[in-house]
Design an enzyme around this catalytic site. Structure first.
Site, PDB file in Angstrom:
ATOM      1  N   HIS A 128     -16.204 -21.752   0.167  1.00  0.00           N
ATOM      2  CA  HIS A 128     -15.480 -22.469   1.225  1.00  0.00           C
ATOM      3  C   HIS A 128     -15.310 -23.941   0.866  1.00  0.00           C
ATOM      4  CE1 HIS A 128     -14.422 -23.569   5.431  1.00  0.00           C
ATOM      5  NE2 HIS A 128     -15.024 -24.696   5.085  1.00  0.00           N
ATOM      6  N   GLU A 129     -16.423 -24.606   0.534  1.00  0.00           N
ATOM      7  CA  GLU A 129     -16.339 -26.047   0.260  1.00  0.00           C
ATOM      8  C   GLU A 129     -15.527 -26.322  -1.000  1.00  0.00           C
ATOM      9  OE1 GLU A 129     -17.008 -28.089   2.435  1.00  0.00           O
ATOM     10  OE2 GLU A 129     -18.311 -26.937   3.756  1.00  0.00           O
ATOM     11  N   GLU A 136      -9.458 -26.395   8.139  1.00  0.00           N
ATOM     12  CA  GLU A 136     -10.394 -25.376   7.647  1.00  0.00           C
ATOM     13  C   GLU A 136      -9.681 -24.110   7.157  1.00  0.00           C
ATOM     14  OE1 GLU A 136     -13.464 -26.026   7.136  1.00  0.00           O
ATOM     15  OE2 GLU A 136     -13.514 -27.922   8.216  1.00  0.00           O
ATOM     16  N   TYR A 191     -12.387 -24.703  13.858  1.00  0.00           N
ATOM     17  CA  TYR A 191     -12.920 -23.676  12.947  1.00  0.00           C
ATOM     18  C   TYR A 191     -12.401 -22.291  13.336  1.00  0.00           C
ATOM     19  CZ  TYR A 191     -16.174 -26.804  10.569  1.00  0.00           C
ATOM     20  OH  TYR A 191     -16.713 -27.800   9.789  1.00  0.00           O
ATOM     21  N   HIS A 234     -11.971 -26.635  -0.224  1.00  0.00           N
ATOM     22  CA  HIS A 234     -11.560 -27.988   0.195  1.00  0.00           C
ATOM     23  C   HIS A 234     -11.297 -28.875  -1.027  1.00  0.00           C
ATOM     24  CE1 HIS A 234     -12.022 -27.524   4.457  1.00  0.00           C
ATOM     25  NE2 HIS A 234     -13.317 -27.311   4.420  1.00  0.00           N
TER      26      HIS A 234
END
Length: 511
Positions: A303-304, A332, A442, A307
């Site tokens: 997930h990160e 997100e 989110y 980004h």
């Protein structure tokens, strides 16, 4: 307001409470975890409230008193200073909204978001809660059955209720029993080095990029690594990213991506490259074992890093629209969409290998975590709705008692109040760190991410470079220079719908 937000975050990052327990009090917690803990002069084991200590204990410590002590301490972090700061911030934000001509802070914030107004957000959260409620009610029945069984077996008092300190323990038990997921066994297949190599390989193939580790470069800690990112087709340098993956004293305590330099066109017409940092707090290696990630941590990593890719693949003209500078309730979605790769067989096999034997993930083990994705979906998502609703509620008021309100909303959505004397919102970093009146984002963006995944990748190939190219072109590349609603239409070929989100939670969207 800025000073208060900084103080709130500083208090959290400097929080260093240590609790001590005997081995007997930590019965049920994995042996290798117990071995990693330091001892005090009395021979008791020292447990901090940092994630790599707290979550393994809450998931596996059998003794409810141990869990209660930990949960009470965890949700009392920075209680006095940060409760005062948050409640002052609520008042100041309300005053600022008033000065700017908005009825509430939430109305001011949402004016520049996809949702546009607080009523739309409230309707979204309430509707979703109603759909998830039947799932949660079934789950609580199972938790109570397990709790009665545990209490009878080990001689603990059974009170017929689920409390905050029970939640992760019985959610973990549900995964293990109903889906036979042994999280400690799974960890053995996710050594950090293998996960990192596999993850970079997947992103390379999907987005047509080349990653190269930059050696002999100055970094802020010996554990930090730096990589360059090049577009494979044009060979243009797109940017750099740092990976800072392990916890240490005084470090930011969650997982996040930080933009360090925005990509944009400079006055001389040349492009300024993007620089970003991914910060996490994964379990550190020990003398006899490499860093082994739980499946949850693999998902967080994916997930990160999503980004990071959003930051680096964006090609906007202005720094203001660089990377993740999209509407906050869309930010997100690109990363959440990429989390889906952690629940599919081929990507999981590419990111895993047993740390001792080098053996690939056996199919019979792999099927279990994939099927377990819908485990606890009702309770997990209602907790997200609780947090979103709390955030919206405090930011539609001029003054608030945060501990009392959090407990009331918790009772409404989860079916039990906060533990007495705690205030989770005093350590809810999002509320002081830029997500004020936006935590609903989110769930809001997850609706879009599931639509993107099911409509394009799930139907037509999750490792398809064609759809990866479309994703990079229509979703990542514009940054914030195009409205999110238009980006979604460009990628999907239609307006987004919530059906895929409901299916992903194990619900029938037509029921």
């Amino acid at each position: 307001m800025s000073d208060l937000s900084i103080d709130f975050s500083k208090n959290l990052s400097e929080e260093n409470t240590i609790l001590t327990f005997t081995e007997e009090e930590l019965a049920g917690v994995p042996e290798d975890f117990l071995k990693s803990l330091e001892k005090n002069e009395d021979g008791k084991l020292k447990v901090s409230l940092k994630y790599p200590h707290y979550f393994p204990c809450m998931k596996k410590a059998r003794n409810p008193e141990t869990r209660k002590k930990l949960e009470t301490a965890f949700n009392s972090r920075c209680l006095k200073p940060n409760t005062a700061i948050l409640e002052e911030l609520v008042e100041l934000r309300s005053q600022k909204a008033d000065i700017l001509g908005f009825p509430t802070h939430a109305a001011f914030v949402l004016d520049m978001r996809m949702a546009k107004d607080p009523e739309k957000v409230r309707t979204f959260l309430v509707d979703l809660a109603q759909k998830l409620r039947p799932l949660q009610e079934q789950e609580v029945k199972v938790y109570l059955e397990y709790k009665k069984e545990e209490c009878d077996k080990y001689g603990y008092e059974y009170d017929g209720k689920i409390h905050y300190w029970d939640l992760r323990y019985y959610m973990t038990m549900t995964e293990e029993r109903q889906y036979a997921v042994d999280s400690n066994l799974l960890k053995e297949y996710f050594p950090m080095e293998v996960v990192t190599t596999g993850l970079l390989d997947i992103y390379r193939e999907l987005l047509d990029l080349k990653f190269t580790q930059v050696k002999d470069v100055e970094v802020w800690h010996p554990e930090v690594t730096l990589y360059s990112v090049v577009d494979r087709e044009s060979s243009n340098l797109l940017g750099y990213f740092y990976l800072d993956l392990y916890p240490r004293e005084g470090k930011y305590g969650h997982a996040a991506c930080f933009g360090l330099q925005p990509g944009c066109i400079q006055p001389d017409g040349k492009r300024q490259i993007t620089v970003a940092a991914m910060v996490a707090n994964f379990t550190k290696p020990t003398e006899d074992k490499p860093a082994l990630l739980t499946h949850d941590e693999v998902e967080t990593y994916f997930h990160e890093f999503g980004h990071v890719m959003h930051q680096i693949c964006a090609q906007s003209e202005f720094a203001l629209f660089s990377g993740t500078s999209v509407e906050r309730d869309f930010v997100e979605a690109p990363s959440q969409m990429l989390e889906n790769w952690c629940w599919e067989k081929e990507p999981l096999q590419r990111m895993s290998k047993h740390y001792k034997t080098g053996e690939a993930f056996p199919d019979h083990l792999l099927d279990k975590p994939i099927k377990s994705r819908i485990a606890n979906a009702g309770m997990f998502n209602l907790r997200q709705i609780l947090l979103g609703m709390f955030d919206q509620t405090i930011h539609t008021q001029k003054k608030v008692d945060t501990a009392k309100l959090f407990s009331e909303i918790s009772q409404e959505y989860l079916g039990f109040p906060s533990t007495e004397g705690t205030n989770m919102s005093a350590s809810f970093g999002h509320l002081a760190g830029g997500y004020d009146a936006q935590y609903y984002g989110y769930m809001w963006s997850e609706v879009f991410c599931m639509d993107m995944f099911y409509t394009r990748f799930k139907k037509e190939g999750i490792m398809s470079p064609k759809f990866g190219g479309d994703y990079r072109r229509y979703i990542l590349q514009p940054g914030g220079s195009i409205d999110a609603a238009d980006m979604l239409r460009n990628f999907l070929g239609r307006d987004p719908t919530p059906e895929a989100f409901l299916i992903s939670k194990g619900l029938n969207p037509n029921a």
